[in-house]
Every structure is written in structure tokens, then in C-alpha cells.
Design an enzyme around this catalytic site. Sequence first.
Site, mmCIF file in Angstrom:
data_model
loop_
_atom_site.group_PDB
_atom_site.id
_atom_site.type_symbol
_atom_site.label_atom_id
_atom_site.label_comp_id
_atom_site.label_asym_id
_atom_site.label_seq_id
_atom_site.Cartn_x
_atom_site.Cartn_y
_atom_site.Cartn_z
ATOM 1 N N PHE A 1 -16.278 40.934 47.239
ATOM 2 C CA PHE A 1 -15.612 42.193 47.577
ATOM 3 C C PHE A 1 -16.535 42.985 48.491
ATOM 4 O O PHE A 1 -17.772 42.881 48.395
ATOM 5 C CB PHE A 1 -15.305 43.006 46.320
ATOM 6 N N ARG B 1 0.532 26.328 39.831
ATOM 7 C CA ARG B 1 1.723 26.609 39.030
ATOM 8 C C ARG B 1 2.683 27.484 39.823
ATOM 9 O O ARG B 1 2.289 28.191 40.753
ATOM 10 C CB ARG B 1 1.338 27.338 37.738
ATOM 11 N N THR C 1 -6.513 32.649 44.494
ATOM 12 C CA THR C 1 -7.033 32.850 45.848
ATOM 13 C C THR C 1 -8.190 31.891 46.121
ATOM 14 O O THR C 1 -8.287 31.301 47.205
ATOM 15 C CB THR C 1 -7.497 34.307 46.020
ATOM 16 N N LYS D 1 1.069 42.161 36.579
ATOM 17 C CA LYS D 1 0.117 41.206 37.132
ATOM 18 C C LYS D 1 0.363 40.916 38.603
ATOM 19 O O LYS D 1 -0.554 40.689 39.374
ATOM 20 C CB LYS D 1 0.173 39.906 36.319
ATOM 21 N N PHE E 1 -5.432 32.052 33.454
ATOM 22 C CA PHE E 1 -6.327 33.049 32.855
ATOM 23 C C PHE E 1 -7.762 32.532 32.776
ATOM 24 O O PHE E 1 -8.177 31.715 33.600
ATOM 25 C CB PHE E 1 -5.790 33.511 31.505
ATOM 26 N N LYS F 1 -8.600 33.881 40.964
ATOM 27 C CA LYS F 1 -8.672 32.440 40.691
ATOM 28 C C LYS F 1 -7.767 31.645 41.631
ATOM 29 O O LYS F 1 -8.193 30.652 42.224
ATOM 30 C CB LYS F 1 -8.311 32.175 39.230
ATOM 31 N N TRP G 1 -11.059 35.322 50.937
ATOM 32 C CA TRP G 1 -9.992 36.329 51.010
ATOM 33 C C TRP G 1 -9.901 36.900 52.422
ATOM 34 O O TRP G 1 -8.811 37.065 52.965
ATOM 35 C CB TRP G 1 -10.248 37.446 49.998
ATOM 36 N N ALA H 1 -0.754 30.681 30.141
ATOM 37 C CA ALA H 1 -1.889 30.166 29.371
ATOM 38 C C ALA H 1 -2.153 30.975 28.114
ATOM 39 O O ALA H 1 -2.795 30.473 27.194
ATOM 40 C CB ALA H 1 -3.148 30.133 30.231
#
Length: 556
Positions: free
Chosen positions: A381, A94, A73, A105, A301, A71, A409, A273
Site C-alpha cells: 500500500f 472461485r 488480487t 465484502k 479467507f 488474496k 495492484w 470458507a
Amino acid sequence: MYSDIEIARAAQKRPIIEIAAKLNLGSDDLLPYGHDKAKLTHNVVNRLKSGRKGKLILVTSINPTPAGEGKTTTSVGLGDALNKIGKKAVICLREPSLGPNFGMKGGAAGGGKSQVIPMEDINLHFTGDFHAISSANNLLAAMIDNHIHWGNSLRFDTRRISWRRVVDMNDRALRDITIALGGPSNGYPRESGFDISVASEVMAILCLAEDLTDLKARLARIIVGYNLDKQPITAADLKADGAMTALLKDALQPNLVQTIENNPVLIHGGPFANIAHGCNSVIATKTALALGDYVVTEAGFGADLGAEKFFNIKCRKAGLSPDAVVVVATIRALKMNGGVPKSELGSGNAEALKKGSSNLIRHIRNVQKFGLPVVVAINHFATDTHEEIAVLNDVCNEAGVKAILCRHWSEGGAGAEDLAYEVAKLADNNDAELQLLYEDNLPLWEKIQTVAREIYGAEQARAEPAVLKQLEQWERDGFGHLPVCMAKTQYSFSVDPTALGAPSGHIVPVREVKLSAGAGFIVAICGNIMTMPGLPRTPAAEHIGLNHNNEIQGLF
């Protein structure tokens, strides 16, 4: 293949004054922290309050899985892409917490070629905002016990002190503790505990405050406990609000950094969150809207937690209304939602993808309940097959939304240009206003039930009579108009983290409720969620250190 930190370290940073100039800001508008990061001054923030307003883009996602969703990224890649196609875009994120950095994480600065830099600073101490928040929180805690030690003129009932200490680290041993042991000179012993700093009401207050005056007023309203007559005692009663505001004065100023592609990013505040409201600060978002034509922000999240709270808490309180919403998904994560173990996600499995897409569809439908246009970003991916991409496109088409394959990415902003064009089109043509899920005057328990049914797909929420009685008491005390902040596992629509996909008809048990009078919401703690996480069996901290050049390695 280079790691995220190696890619970030190789980036050609520009002096932060050059990044500020892209937003028509000068040196007098900045408080530099070295050459590559700075705070925007209170003066410029106040000056921009009446400025023009850009388009607000919210990036949210499906429920997180070990397969990865990306998210942040995607938020960074989309911001870079908007700038690349000629739009003046600002990204609002954030600040990462040390707890996840050293836990499981990882960091929150993006990944690959879609990152914010300096990555090491952002993921560690940054400009000290979290330290200031922790200090302000713990000053108030110290003043409570000091007041009791010196005679307790406010008549604290020590059994009903609700304020806890915090630390920005995952430390399960501190969840429940006994303090003031060792004799009379150390105070009066009582049970207490620690929360992680990002769950602190002080963090929520900093992220919802409009300015220093509002910050002080919110801090003053914090209820820390109750007296022997069961009447609330506030931070103002302890005369703590002034000193707390002084500690937070600099922390309230948004932080300016840059992407790998040298585009401006405001990073400010960081409530989780799953246990808090999961959004960056109102000040940063509103300042960005006055500086750019498009503002890309994210909520923590999945959309069931982050987006719901972004709408029902942040937008409700700040008068914001997003112009478009991006729901991020990966084929890998959707296959995991369809029952494929992580070890087999590299192989094509169209059937599992179809099954797991129920999670994505639920999130899309939930966002649409707020009356907002949605586009799906497929975070690509290398293992994604052409068949799987076609299947996911079909799933989204059947749901009436467009899915766009993104390669930010690996390619940076260039890999998200198609998404940028679609988002700009949605935002420019959107005349819809945000439709909140519930009205202010709905009873508190009905607000909880509404979120459980409408967002989680639950049959109902349930609570013990004592919880319902507490909610009714708060309504009598004048807090019934507040929104609710659900504290729940991020991994599922239910309270069972192993229930993937889109479970329906389940029960959401509310075991406890807390009043955040300063922040302005009621926290409903559901299931087994903890306000102080623990480290995993093998924490990321075991692999973080310095290399032979004394550069930090192991962050991700």
C-alpha cells in the site's frame, strides 16, 4: 484514481478463442458465452484427465480485516507475473457470490491492475452456475414436501427433515421460517429455513465431483432427513438425483475468462470458507494442471479456514498436493491486528506491526505443519513506510521464510515478478508431499479437536452431549472416515471476531454438526456463525446502479 470497475472496463479484452489458444484449445473445446467468456466442454475435460501435471501453487492469507489483504488480487498478479517471466501459468479462482457483492465484502475478481474480466459479469450472474446450483437444491426441497403431501410413503419424520432451501443473497429474514401455511392444499406445515447458496451441499458436491457420473452418485447420497424409525432418507430415495444432475450438467463445466493482461483464468464453483470448504472446483484445478506448467489457485479467507480445508478436504479427496504456498499479508492489516484502529492505519507504527505480526506467524507455522514450503507476499500500500517494510522482512526472516514486496495492484504482473521467480523456484525444487493434519480413521470428535488445537491454538473444542452422541452415531453408520469442515468466523483464530492477533488457550464451542454425505464431510458449526449471512447497516447495494451510458457502476 480510477476504481476497480473503471480499470477493468478500460482493459483491452481479447476474444475468448484467443485466450483458449494459449492453452492449445480450439473452438470445439469451448461453449462460448458471448465473446469474452466460455465454458470448457465435458469432452475436453475428460480428454485432459490423463494429461501432464503442472505445479500447483496455493495462495492463502492472514485473517481478513477491514484494512484489506488482497488474496485474490495477489493470485491474479502472481499468475500474470509467472506468464510475464516466461512460464505457462493458469489461474484458478472461485466464482463470487451475490450476497457479499451487495453486502459488505464486495466482489472477488481481484483489484487494480490485477483483475479478471469481464469484471461485471463475473461478479453478477456470470454463466449461471449459481442459479443452477440453487435450482437443483430447491428442486430437492420441493420434492421432499411434495412427497409428504402425496402420502409420505417413505415415512418422513417431519421433525427430522434436515434439507433447507437456498438463495444466493444475504437475507437474515429467511434463516428460520414456517412453510406450507394456508390450508391442506399447500402441504403440511413445518419449520424450515434458507441458507445462502454457497453453503449448500450441492455447491460442495459440484466443487468436489470428478465428472458427471461422480456428480450424480454424490447427489444420490445426500441425506435429506430421517424416517419415523430414525433411518436416513436420501435424494436417491426420492428419485431426485437424475433431475438434479440434469440441472447441473452445464454448471459442472469450468468457465474460462482472462486477466487484464489477457492470461487464462478458470473460474468455477464458490463455496464460502467460513461456512463451507472454500475452494474452487476439483475439475477446474485438475484441468488447469493438465493445461499449464503452473497453476495458481486460492482458498477462502485466512489460512486457518481456507488453507486448512484446501489441504484436509480438497487435497485429501482429489489426491492433490501443492508444490508451494503463498501467504498474503498487508502491513495495514497486521497493524490492525496489533491494535491500531482503521482510521489511523495510514500512519507508521512499527511496534503495532510487530505485535500484529503474530497473526502472520501463526498462519506460516500452520501451513508448515502440512510439510509445504511457504513464501510471504507483502501486498504493498502507498502508506507503507520503509521502516515498516524492513520490520516485516525481519519478522519473516526470523520465522525462516522469505517476504517479498509486491506492487501488482498498481503495476499488474510486473509488480509481482520477484514473487513469481521465488514461487517458481520453490515449486520446482519441492519434493515434499502434503502431510495431512489427521488420518481418516481418527474419531470425528478428535478430528475437530485436532483442528481446534493445532490450527486455532485453542485449549480444546467443547460440545453438548447431544453433539457428541450424533458424531458417535455417524461413526456407527459408516461415516467416521470423513474429514471435518469447520464453520467458524473468518476474522479470528477464535470464535470471537474481535480477538485479533494470535489468541491461544481459548475454547471452540461446537453448537451443531451436520452430515454432508454427498460432499463427503462433516460440518462442525462453531460459535455464532450463520449459514445465512445478513446485510450490513449500509449494504453495498445502495451504491450499485447504472451510469448515463447504462454501464454498471458501484461494484468493487
